[in-house]
Design a protein around this motif. Structure first.
Motif, PDB file in Angstrom:
ATOM      1  N   ASN A 112       4.520  -1.054   2.781  1.00 48.81           N
ATOM      2  CA  ASN A 112       4.267   0.325   2.383  1.00 48.81           C
ATOM      3  C   ASN A 112       5.167   0.697   1.216  1.00 48.81           C
ATOM      4  N   LEU A 113       4.552   1.167   0.145  1.00 48.92           N
ATOM      5  CA  LEU A 113       5.281   1.552  -1.046  1.00 48.92           C
ATOM      6  C   LEU A 113       5.733   3.001  -0.896  1.00 48.92           C
ATOM      7  N   ILE A 114       7.036   3.217  -0.967  1.00 48.83           N
ATOM      8  CA  ILE A 114       7.601   4.565  -0.888  1.00 48.83           C
ATOM      9  C   ILE A 114       7.781   5.043  -2.318  1.00 48.83           C
ATOM     10  N   ARG A 115       7.189   6.191  -2.627  1.00 52.30           N
ATOM     11  CA  ARG A 115       7.238   6.747  -3.988  1.00 52.30           C
ATOM     12  C   ARG A 115       8.011   8.059  -4.007  1.00 52.30           C
ATOM     13  N   ALA A 116       8.560   8.367  -5.164  1.00 54.36           N
ATOM     14  CA  ALA A 116       9.286   9.630  -5.333  1.00 54.36           C
ATOM     15  C   ALA A 116       8.303  10.794  -5.258  1.00 54.36           C
ATOM     16  N   PRO A 117       8.577  11.782  -4.407  1.00 54.05           N
ATOM     17  CA  PRO A 117       7.687  12.927  -4.302  1.00 54.05           C
ATOM     18  C   PRO A 117       7.869  13.939  -5.429  1.00 54.05           C
ATOM     19  N   ARG A 118       8.963  13.791  -6.194  1.00 48.73           N
ATOM     20  CA  ARG A 118       9.227  14.719  -7.302  1.00 48.73           C
ATOM     21  C   ARG A 118      10.176  14.050  -8.282  1.00 48.73           C
ATOM     22  N   VAL A 142       0.858  -1.181   0.000  1.00 47.52           N
ATOM     23  CA  VAL A 142       0.000   0.000   0.000  1.00 47.52           C
ATOM     24  C   VAL A 142       0.888   1.223   0.000  1.00 47.52           C
ATOM     25  N   ASP A 143       0.379   2.332  -0.514  1.00 45.48           N
ATOM     26  CA  ASP A 143       1.169   3.557  -0.520  1.00 45.48           C
ATOM     27  C   ASP A 143       1.373   4.049   0.905  1.00 45.48           C
ATOM     28  N   ALA A 144       2.610   4.338   1.223  1.00 49.64           N
ATOM     29  CA  ALA A 144       2.949   4.883   2.536  1.00 49.64           C
ATOM     30  C   ALA A 144       2.521   6.340   2.590  1.00 49.64           C
ATOM     31  N   PRO A 145       2.397   6.889   3.799  1.00 47.74           N
ATOM     32  CA  PRO A 145       2.188   8.324   3.879  1.00 47.74           C
ATOM     33  C   PRO A 145       3.344   9.008   3.170  1.00 47.74           C
ATOM     34  N   PRO A 146       3.146  10.200   2.658  1.00 42.39           N
ATOM     35  CA  PRO A 146       4.219  10.854   1.923  1.00 42.39           C
ATOM     36  C   PRO A 146       5.502  10.907   2.755  1.00 42.39           C
ATOM     37  N   ALA A 147       6.584  10.462   2.137  1.00 41.00           N
ATOM     38  CA  ALA A 147       7.883  10.539   2.806  1.00 41.00           C
ATOM     39  C   ALA A 147       8.378  11.971   2.727  1.00 41.00           C
ATOM     40  N   SER A 148       9.176  12.331   3.692  1.00 37.23           N
ATOM     41  CA  SER A 148       9.741  13.678   3.697  1.00 37.23           C
ATOM     42  C   SER A 148      10.796  13.780   2.619  1.00 37.23           C
ATOM     43  N   ALA A 149      10.708  14.801   1.799  1.00 37.60           N
ATOM     44  CA  ALA A 149      11.709  15.019   0.761  1.00 37.60           C
ATOM     45  C   ALA A 149      12.232  16.435   0.865  1.00 37.60           C
ATOM     46  N   ARG A 201       8.032  11.802 -10.572  1.00 30.17           N
ATOM     47  CA  ARG A 201       7.148  11.927  -9.419  1.00 30.17           C
ATOM     48  C   ARG A 201       6.204  10.727  -9.389  1.00 30.17           C
ATOM     49  N   GLY A 202       6.088  10.075  -8.231  1.00 22.68           N
ATOM     50  CA  GLY A 202       5.204   8.930  -8.077  1.00 22.68           C
ATOM     51  C   GLY A 202       5.838   7.587  -8.381  1.00 22.68           C
ATOM     52  N   GLN A 203       7.064   7.587  -8.898  1.00 21.24           N
ATOM     53  CA  GLN A 203       7.741   6.323  -9.213  1.00 21.24           C
ATOM     54  C   GLN A 203       8.109   5.584  -7.932  1.00 21.24           C
ATOM     55  N   ARG A 204       8.065   4.242  -7.990  1.00 20.16           N
ATOM     56  CA  ARG A 204       8.413   3.414  -6.825  1.00 20.16           C
ATOM     57  C   ARG A 204       9.892   3.588  -6.478  1.00 20.16           C
ATOM     58  N   ILE A 205      10.159   3.793  -5.191  1.00 21.64           N
ATOM     59  CA  ILE A 205      11.532   3.890  -4.694  1.00 21.64           C
ATOM     60  C   ILE A 205      11.870   2.642  -3.875  1.00 21.64           C
ATOM     61  N   ALA A 206      10.979   2.274  -2.947  1.00 27.82           N
ATOM     62  CA  ALA A 206      11.259   1.141  -2.055  1.00 27.82           C
ATOM     63  C   ALA A 206       9.967   0.615  -1.454  1.00 27.82           C
ATOM     64  N   VAL A 207      10.054  -0.575  -0.856  1.00 27.40           N
ATOM     65  CA  VAL A 207       8.957  -1.130  -0.051  1.00 27.40           C
ATOM     66  C   VAL A 207       9.460  -1.199   1.383  1.00 27.40           C
ATOM     67  N   LEU A 208       8.679  -0.626   2.290  1.00 25.79           N
ATOM     68  CA  LEU A 208       9.005  -0.581   3.715  1.00 25.79           C
ATOM     69  C   LEU A 208       7.973  -1.405   4.471  1.00 25.79           C
ATOM     70  N   ASP A 209       8.432  -2.421   5.203  1.00 23.85           N
ATOM     71  CA  ASP A 209       7.536  -3.238   6.021  1.00 23.85           C
ATOM     72  C   ASP A 209       7.436  -2.595   7.402  1.00 23.85           C
ATOM     73  N   LYS A 212      18.741   2.859  -8.143  1.00 16.55           N
ATOM     74  CA  LYS A 212      20.170   2.857  -7.836  1.00 16.55           C
ATOM     75  C   LYS A 212      20.725   4.241  -8.158  1.00 16.55           C
ATOM     76  N   ALA A 213      21.911   4.509  -7.671  1.00 20.26           N
ATOM     77  CA  ALA A 213      22.543   5.801  -7.934  1.00 20.26           C
ATOM     78  C   ALA A 213      22.615   6.044  -9.438  1.00 20.26           C
ATOM     79  N   GLY A 214      22.274   7.258  -9.837  1.00 19.35           N
ATOM     80  CA  GLY A 214      22.292   7.622 -11.249  1.00 19.35           C
ATOM     81  C   GLY A 214      20.944   7.507 -11.932  1.00 19.35           C
ATOM     82  N   ASP A 215      19.992   6.799 -11.327  1.00 19.02           N
ATOM     83  CA  ASP A 215      18.661   6.670 -11.919  1.00 19.02           C
ATOM     84  C   ASP A 215      17.939   8.014 -11.913  1.00 19.02           C
ATOM     85  N   VAL A 216      17.210   8.271 -12.981  1.00 19.06           N
ATOM     86  CA  VAL A 216      16.330   9.439 -13.042  1.00 19.06           C
ATOM     87  C   VAL A 216      14.929   8.934 -12.730  1.00 19.06           C
ATOM     88  N   VAL A 217      14.293   9.514 -11.715  1.00 18.08           N
ATOM     89  CA  VAL A 217      12.959   9.078 -11.311  1.00 18.08           C
ATOM     90  C   VAL A 217      11.938  10.171 -11.589  1.00 18.08           C
TER      91      VAL A 217
END
Length: 86
Positions: free
Chosen positions: A53-59, A6-13, A39-47, A32-37
């Motif tokens: 919880n799906l962590i998404r790019a805020p920008r 599920v989408d996590a609450p917005p992570a602080s960016a 807004r809204g793209q998946r970054i990580a899953v946090l249990d 990974k380092a160098g990736d261009v993401v």
């Protein structure tokens, strides 16, 4: 049974760091380092408390550094990734 992320609450960016929105364990990292993401793209899953919880790019940004790895425990506010400064 496979748990649905599920989408996590917005992570602080604030600034150039994406931080964990809650304590938990990193299950998966999608960047990974160098990736261009985008807004809204998946970054990580946090249990957290048995919820995935799906962590998404805020920008849109370029990833400068991934600060965590799968299996790592994180606390609220811990850095997950750092962005390159624009």
């Amino acid at each position: 049974p496979k748990r649905r992320a599920v989408d996590a609450p917005p992570a602080s960016a604030g600034g150039a760091t994406l931080s964990a929105p809650m304590p938990g364990v990193i299950l998966e990292i999608f960047v990974k380092a160098g990736d261009v993401v985008e807004r809204g793209q998946r970054i990580a899953v946090l249990d957290a408390m048995k919820m995935h919880n799906l962590i998404r790019a805020p920008r849109a940004a370029t990833i400068r550094e991934v600060c965590v790895e799968a299996g790592q425990a994180v606390g609220h506010g811990d850095a997950l990734v750092r962005y390159q400064e624009a």
